[in-house]
Design a protein around this motif. Structure first.
Motif, PDB file in Angstrom:
ATOM      1  N   ILE A   1      22.643   1.357 -19.248  1.00 27.34           N
ATOM      2  CA  ILE A   1      22.354  -0.504 -19.103  1.00 27.34           C
ATOM      3  C   ILE A   1      22.330  -0.099 -17.448  1.00 27.34           C
ATOM      4  CG2 ILE A   1      23.429  -2.933 -19.127  1.00 27.34           C
ATOM      5  CD1 ILE A   1      23.811  -1.609 -21.544  1.00 27.34           C
TER       6      ILE A   1
ATOM      7  N   GLN B   1      21.377   1.770 -15.212  1.00 26.08           N
ATOM      8  CA  GLN B   1      20.023   2.071 -14.006  1.00 26.08           C
ATOM      9  C   GLN B   1      19.072   1.264 -14.458  1.00 26.08           C
ATOM     10  OE1 GLN B   1      19.981   5.893 -15.507  1.00 26.08           O
ATOM     11  NE2 GLN B   1      20.607   6.772 -14.285  1.00 26.08           N
ATOM     12  N   MET B   2      18.972   0.854 -15.739  1.00 25.42           N
ATOM     13  CA  MET B   2      17.833  -0.679 -16.211  1.00 25.42           C
ATOM     14  C   MET B   2      17.969  -1.776 -14.849  1.00 25.42           C
ATOM     15  SD  MET B   2      17.895  -0.628 -19.060  1.00 25.42           S
ATOM     16  CE  MET B   2      17.948  -2.115 -20.356  1.00 25.42           C
ATOM     17  N   PHE B   3      19.233  -2.030 -14.812  1.00 29.27           N
ATOM     18  CA  PHE B   3      19.705  -2.959 -13.872  1.00 29.27           C
ATOM     19  C   PHE B   3      19.686  -2.849 -12.260  1.00 29.27           C
ATOM     20  CE2 PHE B   3      21.828  -4.488 -17.565  1.00 29.27           C
ATOM     21  CZ  PHE B   3      20.933  -6.577 -17.258  1.00 29.27           C
TER      22      PHE B   3
ATOM     23  N   LYS C   1      18.388  -2.088  -8.548  1.00 31.26           N
ATOM     24  CA  LYS C   1      17.283  -2.222  -8.254  1.00 31.26           C
ATOM     25  C   LYS C   1      15.643  -0.699  -8.219  1.00 31.26           C
ATOM     26  CE  LYS C   1      18.402  -2.246  -3.794  1.00 31.26           C
ATOM     27  NZ  LYS C   1      18.543  -3.629  -2.053  1.00 31.26           N
TER      28      LYS C   1
ATOM     29  N   LYS D   1      14.119   1.891  -6.393  1.00 28.90           N
ATOM     30  CA  LYS D   1      14.576   2.578  -5.041  1.00 28.90           C
ATOM     31  C   LYS D   1      13.153   3.932  -5.165  1.00 28.90           C
ATOM     32  CE  LYS D   1      18.862   4.391  -6.258  1.00 28.90           C
ATOM     33  NZ  LYS D   1      19.255   5.952  -6.962  1.00 28.90           N
ATOM     34  N   TYR D   2      12.075   3.000  -5.952  1.00 30.62           N
ATOM     35  CA  TYR D   2      10.753   3.766  -5.767  1.00 30.62           C
ATOM     36  C   TYR D   2       9.653   3.548  -5.437  1.00 30.62           C
ATOM     37  CZ  TYR D   2      14.592   7.413  -6.139  1.00 30.62           C
ATOM     38  OH  TYR D   2      14.974   8.420  -6.451  1.00 30.62           O
TER      39      TYR D   2
ATOM     40  N   HIS E   1      14.284  -7.359 -20.929  1.00 32.96           N
ATOM     41  CA  HIS E   1      13.384  -5.835 -21.146  1.00 32.96           C
ATOM     42  C   HIS E   1      12.525  -6.113 -22.251  1.00 32.96           C
ATOM     43  CE1 HIS E   1      15.896  -4.073 -17.786  1.00 32.96           C
ATOM     44  NE2 HIS E   1      16.775  -4.792 -18.115  1.00 32.96           N
TER      45      HIS E   1
ATOM     46  N   ASN F   1      19.555   3.349   1.494  1.00 34.46           N
ATOM     47  CA  ASN F   1      20.665   2.393   0.120  1.00 34.46           C
ATOM     48  C   ASN F   1      21.930   3.365   0.846  1.00 34.46           C
ATOM     49  OD1 ASN F   1      17.536   3.407  -0.153  1.00 34.46           O
ATOM     50  ND2 ASN F   1      18.474   3.481  -2.638  1.00 34.46           N
TER      51      ASN F   1
END
Ligand SMILES: Cc1cc2nc3c(=O)[nH]c(=O)nc-3n(C[C@H](O)[C@H](O)[C@H](O)COP(=O)(O)O)c2cc1C
Lengths: 129, 513
Positions: free
Chosen positions: A120, A122-124, A126, A128-129, B61, B434
């Motif tokens: 979760i 990772q889903m939240f 922001k 980077k790519y 989502h 970052n």
């Protein structure tokens, strides 16, 4: 929030740790329970180790969520056990209540630290790519 | 793709049904077969709960709301996509900004391993690639004239600064880089005998520790030499310029990665120390203004250059990325009119790198190096002032093959930033902004910097410089010329389809002098 989290974590970890003594020393009550569910003696040690890990993870700030999930897992097993094989007679009811308390504390801790759950997070995060 | 989404649909329906069924199944097995089955009961119960949460509770989502836990797999795969592509699926010539072949050439040079390749080139030989013309009669090594370039000689400065290798470390601030990286580069520069630009990071505390030659950069926010209103503090500049290590001053007007926009230091990277060295607050992104407060038009700009020259007493260069050559033309005319010239101009191509910049600026603003460099060179030649200053270039000039093209288009020396990062071991993780750089180069995190050993890394920097210089000399010898100064556009093969083709026909001007 931080204080609340600490209180919940300490309560859960303390209850978990306190039962370890009975499990690892092979206290007759403990042996009886695990005999009832057919897990004596390997299962008793296994569950004890899992509870120990859960308690430790709960106390380290970086691993709280993992500890909470693990402790909820073990406690869910315990609760299921009470309903199916162990029952609530004599002192067993209080053990059931303790399991419930640990479960609730862990669930609350998990809610507080939900951002730590890896997927979760990772889903939240922001992008980077 | 459509067949895949149908599969996902069916799969998710199946999983959504199977999960609770399995929970009940394991529960029964736990009761009637063996209690150990309850481990599975618990695990699948949790999966079922997560699935219900995705399907009915969360609303952030759509994919998860429609398909539940199965769709989580997509996020998982997507999150490791860059790594998968880099390690498994990208061909050797595919990655950007630097593909694997380009990167490994630097790694090999830095490690002092032979960088010869076999069988054939993997580059394009189509109608846009520029190549160096070799001569039937290459120069012998003894004929080559040792390289030497003196900044400030045009003004007869006592503090004129001579370099003996045509390559320098381009601006990277302490802040964008961590202290280990700064010190490894500075020590490497010292070992290799080249100069290093401090970047716009304020007082160059860590750069100074290693005793290499420094070019102090004045950014638009003037970190390190600013007064409270953001104007130049003459006293502070004079003090810095008085240091032995600081050989030149560079006024930065813009850089290729974000021309027309000031620098950006994300708050994650602002430690207490950085806030002190720069004179800024913690906990807030620091955005530099897009231009120097003193410079609002060409007149004030040239006056400011003169002012910095007078205050510092050192050679003073300027750095910019070209937007419109006409504007450069006007600026140079103003220099002619005021008879004030910077001691060098550094042209930064829009392909340049940065710690952090808005994507649209990185991708879409400014002229690429080669057309920009050659138009600046031509403007200077046309006005007859090419001999009043030196011309530097930066923009992916990380290997000798590309550097020599820049020399032929008019550069007197080249700058590189990312070439040196690669020599430190940069794996192009693309996380410079970052604070999470896995190699510990562009991060302030001590735990990540631990892996970057200043001693061994500085030797790599030195090796990179020496091996690059070696190859550059070989190229020069092949061209049949005796010094980089002799190279001109005539030494290049520029195909008709290249955007640079007009240069070849523009015969009236193509020499540096
Ligand atoms: C991490 C990083 C930090 C940079 N910081 C600065 C800076 O402070 N000032 C500046 O003028 N340019 C800065 N640049 C731009 C470089 O100096 C250089 O102009 C540009 O990257 C082109 O060179 P390259 O293609 O060899 O990297 C930075 C670049 C990178 C990658």
């Amino acid at each position: 929030m931080k204080i609340l989290s600490w209180i919940l974590r300490i309560v859960a970890a303390a209850i978990l740790a306190q039962t370890l003594f009975f499990k690892f020393t092979g206290h007759p009550d403990s042996v009886a329970i695990f005999t009832a569910i057919g897990m004596e003696p390997g299962g008793r040690i296994l569950i004890g180790v899992l509870e120990l890990i859960a308690a430790v993870l709960l106390l380290f700030p970086g691993t709280v969520a993992f500890g909470a999930i693990l402790s909820m897992g073990v406690m869910t097993g315990a609760i299921v056990g009470h309903f199916t094989d162990i029952g609530f007679a004599d002192g067993l009811l209080s053990l059931f209540v303790l399991a419930l308390v640990v479960w609730i504390c862990s669930a609350a801790v998990l809610v507080i630290h939900r951002r730590q759950i890896p997927i979760i997070r990772q889903m939240f995060a922001k992008s980077k790519y | 793709m459509s067949s895949l989404s149908v599969d996902l649909h069916k799969l998710s329906k199946f999983v959504n049904l199977a999960l609770p069924v399995l929970v009940i199944g394991f529960l029964l097995a736990g009761k009637y077969v063996h209690f150990y089955f309850h481990f599975l009961t618990v695990a699948f119960l949790f999966l079922t709960i997560a699935n219900v949460f995705y399907l009915f509770v969360q609303d952030q989502h759509p994919l998860l709301r429609n398909f539940g836990i199965v769709a989580q797999g997509r996020y998982l795969v997507e999150s490791i996509g860059p790594e998968l592509r880099q390690y498994l699926y990208s061909s050797d010539t595919e990655e950007r900004p630097f593909n694997r072949i380009e990167r490994s050439e630097i790694y090999r040079k830095a490690k002092n391993i032979d960088s010869a390749s076999s069988f054939g080139s993997q580059k394009n030989f189509d109608t846009s690639e520029i190549k160096l013309r070799h001569s039937m009669y290459p120069s012998s090594h003894d004929d080559l004239i040792p390289y030497s370039l003196t900044f400030g000689e045009e003004r007869g400065l006592k503090t004129a600064y001579t370099i003996t290798k045509p390559m320098m470390i381009s601006a990277m601030s302490y802040g964008a880089l961590g202290q280990h990286a700064v010190r490894a580069l500075a020590r490497g520069a010292k070992l290799a005998g080249i100069a290093m630009n401090t970047g716009e990071g304020g007082y160059p505390k860590y750069h100074l520790m290693e005793g290499c030659d420094l070019i102090f950069q004045i950014g638009t926010a003037k970190f390190g030499v600013r007064n409270d209103e953001g104007y130049l503090d003459d006293e502070k500049l004079r003090e810095l310029a008085g240091k032995d290590e600081i050989k030149m001053i560079e006024i930065k007007f813009s850089q290729g990665a974000k021309p027309g926009k000031g620098g950006l230091l994300p708050k994650e990277k602002i430690t207490r120390e950085i806030s002190e060295l720069r004179g800024v607050e913690m906990g807030k992104d620091v955005v530099s203004p897009p231009h120097h407060k003193e410079c609002t038009d060409k007149t004030t700009t040239v006056a400011f250059i003169k002012h910095v020259q007078e205050v510092s007493g050192l050679p003073v260069g300027i750095k910019f990325c070209v937007g419109s050559p006409q504007q450069v033309d006007d600026l140079v005319q103003e220099m002619v009119d005021q008879d004030v010239f910077p001691d060098y101009i550094s042209v930064d191509g829009s392909e340049g790198g940065t710690g952090a910049a808005p994507k649209s600026f990185m991708d879409r603003v400014g002229m690429p190096l080669f057309p920009a460099l050659s138009s600046v060179n031509r403007i200077l030649c046309k006005k007859g002032v090419r001999n009043r200053l030196k011309l530097l270039a930066a923009g992916k000039l990380i290997n000798p093959g590309r550097q020599i093209l820049a020399f032929a288009m008019g550069a007197d020396a080249v700058y590189s930033a990312r070439g040196f990062m690669l020599s430190l071991g940069c794996i192009q993780a693309m996380q410079c902004g970052n604070n999470t750089c896995p190699i510990g180069i562009t991060t302030q995190d001590p735990a990540l910097q631990r892996g970057l050993d200043i001693g061994t890394r500085s030797v790599r920097v030195k090796n990179y410089v020496n091996n690059t210089m070696h190859d550059l000399e070989e190229l020069l010898a092949a061209s049949g010329e005796r010094s980089l100064d002799d190279l001109s556009i005539d030494n290049l093969f520029i195909p008709e389809d290249s955007t640079l083709a007009p240069l070849v026909h523009d015969k009236y001007i193509d020499s540096k002098h």
